[in-house]
Write a protein that holds these residues in place. Structure first.
Motif, PDB file in Angstrom:
ATOM      1  N   LEU A 108       0.837  -1.200   0.000  1.00 34.47           N
ATOM      2  CA  LEU A 108       0.000   0.000   0.000  1.00 34.47           C
ATOM      3  C   LEU A 108       0.878   1.258   0.000  1.00 34.47           C
ATOM      4  O   LEU A 108       1.936   1.276   0.617  1.00 34.47           O
ATOM      5  CB  LEU A 108      -0.882   0.025   1.258  1.00 34.47           C
ATOM      6  N   SER A 109       0.415   2.308  -0.668  1.00 33.21           N
ATOM      7  CA  SER A 109       1.142   3.581  -0.644  1.00 33.21           C
ATOM      8  C   SER A 109       1.026   4.187   0.756  1.00 33.21           C
ATOM      9  O   SER A 109       0.147   3.817   1.526  1.00 33.21           O
ATOM     10  CB  SER A 109       0.548   4.547  -1.661  1.00 33.21           C
ATOM     11  N   ARG A 110       1.915   5.155   1.063  1.00 37.67           N
ATOM     12  CA  ARG A 110       1.905   5.728   2.411  1.00 37.67           C
ATOM     13  C   ARG A 110       0.589   6.439   2.702  1.00 37.67           C
ATOM     14  O   ARG A 110       0.051   6.327   3.808  1.00 37.67           O
ATOM     15  CB  ARG A 110       3.077   6.696   2.575  1.00 37.67           C
ATOM     16  N   ALA A 111       0.085   7.153   1.724  1.00 39.66           N
ATOM     17  CA  ALA A 111      -1.160   7.887   1.927  1.00 39.66           C
ATOM     18  C   ALA A 111      -2.311   6.906   2.167  1.00 39.66           C
ATOM     19  O   ALA A 111      -3.105   7.057   3.098  1.00 39.66           O
ATOM     20  CB  ALA A 111      -1.459   8.761   0.713  1.00 39.66           C
ATOM     21  N   GLU A 112      -2.359   5.879   1.340  1.00 38.35           N
ATOM     22  CA  GLU A 112      -3.405   4.869   1.452  1.00 38.35           C
ATOM     23  C   GLU A 112      -3.301   4.168   2.812  1.00 38.35           C
ATOM     24  O   GLU A 112      -4.306   3.886   3.465  1.00 38.35           O
ATOM     25  CB  GLU A 112      -3.260   3.860   0.295  1.00 38.35           C
ATOM     26  N   LEU A 113      -2.091   3.898   3.227  1.00 39.68           N
ATOM     27  CA  LEU A 113      -1.863   3.192   4.479  1.00 39.68           C
ATOM     28  C   LEU A 113      -2.371   4.011   5.667  1.00 39.68           C
ATOM     29  O   LEU A 113      -3.035   3.485   6.562  1.00 39.68           O
ATOM     30  CB  LEU A 113      -0.368   2.901   4.633  1.00 39.68           C
ATOM     31  N   ARG A 114      -2.070   5.327   5.649  1.00 42.10           N
ATOM     32  CA  ARG A 114      -2.546   6.192   6.733  1.00 42.10           C
ATOM     33  C   ARG A 114      -4.070   6.150   6.811  1.00 42.10           C
ATOM     34  O   ARG A 114      -4.666   6.032   7.869  1.00 42.10           O
ATOM     35  CB  ARG A 114      -2.082   7.636   6.492  1.00 42.10           C
ATOM     36  N   HIS A 115      -4.675   6.228   5.645  1.00 44.84           N
ATOM     37  CA  HIS A 115      -6.114   6.219   5.533  1.00 44.84           C
ATOM     38  C   HIS A 115      -6.695   4.905   6.069  1.00 44.84           C
ATOM     39  O   HIS A 115      -7.635   4.897   6.867  1.00 44.84           O
ATOM     40  CB  HIS A 115      -6.465   6.407   4.054  1.00 44.84           C
ATOM     41  N   ARG A 116      -6.081   3.792   5.652  1.00 39.32           N
ATOM     42  CA  ARG A 116      -6.584   2.479   6.060  1.00 39.32           C
ATOM     43  C   ARG A 116      -6.373   2.243   7.552  1.00 39.32           C
ATOM     44  O   ARG A 116      -7.207   1.629   8.210  1.00 39.32           O
ATOM     45  CB  ARG A 116      -5.896   1.356   5.255  1.00 39.32           C
ATOM     46  N   GLN A 117      -5.245   2.713   8.081  1.00 39.35           N
ATOM     47  CA  GLN A 117      -4.987   2.558   9.511  1.00 39.35           C
ATOM     48  C   GLN A 117      -6.127   3.169  10.315  1.00 39.35           C
ATOM     49  O   GLN A 117      -6.671   2.539  11.225  1.00 39.35           O
ATOM     50  CB  GLN A 117      -3.682   3.260   9.889  1.00 39.35           C
ATOM     51  N   ALA A 118      -6.477   4.395   9.941  1.00 41.39           N
ATOM     52  CA  ALA A 118      -7.545   5.081  10.670  1.00 41.39           C
ATOM     53  C   ALA A 118      -8.856   4.318  10.534  1.00 41.39           C
ATOM     54  O   ALA A 118      -9.582   4.101  11.515  1.00 41.39           O
ATOM     55  CB  ALA A 118      -7.691   6.500  10.133  1.00 41.39           C
ATOM     56  N   GLU A 119      -9.153   3.877   9.313  1.00 45.62           N
ATOM     57  CA  GLU A 119     -10.410   3.148   9.084  1.00 45.62           C
ATOM     58  C   GLU A 119     -10.485   1.863   9.899  1.00 45.62           C
ATOM     59  O   GLU A 119     -11.520   1.537  10.481  1.00 45.62           O
ATOM     60  CB  GLU A 119     -10.527   2.778   7.592  1.00 45.62           C
ATOM     61  N   ILE A 120      -9.377   1.139   9.897  1.00 43.64           N
ATOM     62  CA  ILE A 120      -9.389  -0.174  10.546  1.00 43.64           C
ATOM     63  C   ILE A 120      -9.448  -0.027  12.063  1.00 43.64           C
ATOM     64  O   ILE A 120     -10.149  -0.778  12.747  1.00 43.64           O
ATOM     65  CB  ILE A 120      -8.175  -1.008  10.087  1.00 43.64           C
ATOM     66  N   ILE A 121      -8.744   0.959  12.583  1.00 44.94           N
ATOM     67  CA  ILE A 121      -8.787   1.186  14.034  1.00 44.94           C
ATOM     68  C   ILE A 121     -10.208   1.516  14.464  1.00 44.94           C
ATOM     69  O   ILE A 121     -10.705   1.017  15.474  1.00 44.94           O
ATOM     70  CB  ILE A 121      -7.766   2.259  14.443  1.00 44.94           C
TER      71      ILE A 121
END
Lengths: 318, 321
Positions: A108-121
């Protein structure tokens, strides 16, 4: 786009002379929650491992999102999620770090990863705990985090192998809310479980026993087509004694009964004629000093169907 | 000492030191398990069940309070406890490269059971566990349910008066779980063994004589399953709506509805008056084009009681916060 996320035909796995999965065929639609049920050792995990390309297929054919897992597992990986019985999380990483680790592994790209981290948490209800070590999280949270890690790359099909084993009733319900939210977005979910209330939530259910697919249908239709008898639900004052008495009567041939089993403190008896046997059972237990507080002819639960479907024919009373 | 009390804790507290302070895993638990009883410790994940079990056994030190088994203090007499108590740890692993017989013999030797005693006991024990036909099979080749039975046999080889089982049927199919619990029933009836068991399965909790419900380190209820079920107010209706989500949203606002729970594709509704409210719910849903299949009153089970009691606790906790 193909309507089916998973297509399996005559799938077979042999280990030496032991056939773990024996000519199994089924399909899973996109957006469908498909339950894969069976006793321990029936071949559930082996099936999933073949579909993931982790185990070699002995014979038959499998397609996952159009890919052949035995030759194209690498291409398939980016679109497939997997959560094993063991919740493969790193205990010495925090919740957030686990998500990042899996996200990076999936590229995953860094931007996508930040986004997904927040979503998953948020999805896992881990707000406030995202920086705790995974080792200190208890079952329900760990399980939701494991699911989050398994779907960090937004897969189109997800395999969940006993995701709720050992999880308390409240967490189990939360978890199924997450499964349904995924399916609604079009994700195909194949899930194994030993909880029959969860099986009731699947759109279709396949029962596997000793490697063979013995029944496949919607929960409602399975209850109609795969039960040989009718189910009586018995509440008695002394359930253990009532069970002993009913078993004895069954063995003595005085009570015609296919199956008697505990459901917690309740007893389910599978009988050829529920209405006729209701008063007989009540009177018999009363004569032995056990009061029946209720005895009701009920729609079978999937667990009744399960027991009936997986009881090997040699163990069935003739 | 009361001869009838086998396991006892008084204001038991266990704290774990973490980076920024201490976490209280057990917060003043007082419980008693009487001789011959099957005591089920239940609670949500992280409530402190496993920690309590380990502290009672002396495998973890306690922070304060008292705990003992058979009159032996958990911290002072840990080895005496090991001699007299059977234990199956959560997610235990038996040596997979030993056969069934070798596993039982191994545990017998560890527990100091003499060879003569082993010859006498082991065949009976394997017969009891239904493993007589599998003595030469490697433990790794046993099915999930049989592994659990073998673990039980190993924990009983020194003929303990009390066994502590931490989620002994985790990941086992429903048929094998019943078989395991039938063994526990035999154990209680035939040998009078006291059984202390942590379980996430509410149908198993129903088969205990006494249940302790833990929540965030505290024992919030302890009583017979029957009494615990009576703690939930109202009577219980069950039905399957033709359209689940709209029904689940609508029903809580209807009059006389005390609580709504889901069970698979069914709704479980606690109401003040089942006949009247059943009809009203059917009418209200029919107005939305939703039909109710199999509407009936059912007896409250531990599953519903657990959800209700835990929900109230967590709602109370967030109100207080």
């Amino acid at each position: 786009m193909d309507e089916y996320a998973v297509q399996v035909e005559d799938l077979t796995k042999r280990f030496g002379d032991f056939t773990a999965v024996d000519r199994v065929s089924f399909r899973v639609r996109r957006g469908e929650v498909y339950g894969w049920l069976g006793p321990n050792g029936a071949g559930k995990t082996t099936t999933i491992r073949m579909l993931l390309g982790l185990l070699k297929i002995t014979s038959g054919r499998a397609l996952v999102l159009g890919y052949d897992p035995s030759t194209q597992a690498k291409h398939m990986q980016a679109h497939v999620g997997y959560m094993s019985q063991l919740f493969t999380l790193y205990n010495d990483l925090t919740a957030r770090e686990n998500i990042r680790f899996y996200g990076q592994a999936y590229g995953l790209s860094r931007a996508e990863l930040r986004h997904r981290q927040a979503e998953i948490i948020e999805m896992a209800g881990l707000q406030g705990r995202e920086n705790e070590l995974t080792a200190t999280l208890s079952g329900g949270w760990k399980q939701r985090l494991a699911l989050g890690c398994a779907i960090v790359h937004r897969p189109e099909v997800v395999f969940l192998d006993e995701p709720t084993a050992g999880v308390d009733p409240v967490s189990r319900r939360d978890f199924w809310g997450l499964i349904y939210a995924m399916a609604k977005k079009g994700v195909a979910v194949m899930v194994t479980t030993h909880y029959m209330d969860e099986a009731e939530l699947c759109q279709r259910v396949g029962f596997i026993s000793e490697g063979r697919l013995v029944a496949l249908d919607t929960p409602d239709r399975l209850k109609k087509t795969h039960m040989r008898g009718q189910v009586l639900e018995i509440n008695a004052d002394d359930p253990e004694r009532a069970m002993g008495l009913l078993k004895a009567a069954q063995q003595a041939g005085e009570l015609v009964c296919d199956e008697i089993a505990f459901y917690g403190a309740q007893i389910h008896a599978v009988v050829p004629d529920a209405q006729a046997l209701q008063p007989v059972i009540t009177a018999y237990l009363a004569s032995e000093g056990v009061r029946v507080s209720s005895i009701e002819w009920i729609v079978p639960t999937l667990e009744d169907v399960f027991i009936s479907a997986v009881t090997p024919s040699h163990k069935r009373p003739e | 000492m009361d001869e009838q009390v086998v396991i006892s804790t008084q204001n038991l507290v266990k704290q774990f030191q973490v980076k920024d302070g201490a976490v209280t895993a057990i917060d003043g638990v007082t419980l008693q398990v009487r001789r011959g009883e099957t005591y089920g410790l239940i609670g949500p994940d992280g409530a402190g069940k496993t920690t309590t079990t380990r502290v009672i056994l002396g495998l973890l030190t306690r922070t304060s309070g008292q705990s003992s088994i058979l009159g032996h203090d958990s911290m002072r007499d840990t080895y005496r406890i090991r001699e007299r108590v059977g234990y199956i740890a959560q997610q235990f692993a038996l040596p997979g490269d030993l056969t069934v017989m070798e596993n039982v013999r191994f545990f017998a030797r560890v527990q100091g059971v003499s060879s003569a005693e082993q010859r006498r006991r082991i065949p009976d024990l394997l017969e009891f566990a239904g493993l007589s036909g599998f003595t030469d099979r490697l433990a790794s080749r046993l099915s999930g349910g049989m592994k659990k039975k073998l673990a039980l046999a190993c924990s009983l080889v020194h003929e303990p008066q009390v066994v502590l089982l931490d989620e002994p049927t985790l990941g086992v199919d429903p048929v094998s779980r019943r078989e395991f619990w039938n063994l526990l029933g035999d154990l209680r009836r035939e040998r009078g063994t006291t059984i202390f068991v942590c379980t996430p399965y509410m149908d198993e909790a129903e088969r205990c004589n006494w249940v302790g419900l833990m929540y965030e380190g505290r024992l919030i209820a302890h009583d017979s399953p029957g009494k615990i079920k009576q703690m939930v107010p109202g009577r219980l209706l069950e039905f399957k709506p033709s359209d689940f989500v709209p029904a689940w949203r609508l029903v809580p606002d209807l009059p006389g509805v005390l609580e709504v729970q889901t069970y698979g594709a069914m709704l479980h509704i606690f109401v003040d008056d089942p006949d009247r409210r059943g009809r009203e719910i059917e009418a209200a849903l029919a107005a939305q084009g939703i039909t109710c299949e199999g509407m009936r009153e059912i007896e409250t089970r531990m599953e519903e009681a657990f959800i209700s009691l835990i929900r109230k606790q967590s709602a109370g906790a967030s109100d207080a916060a």
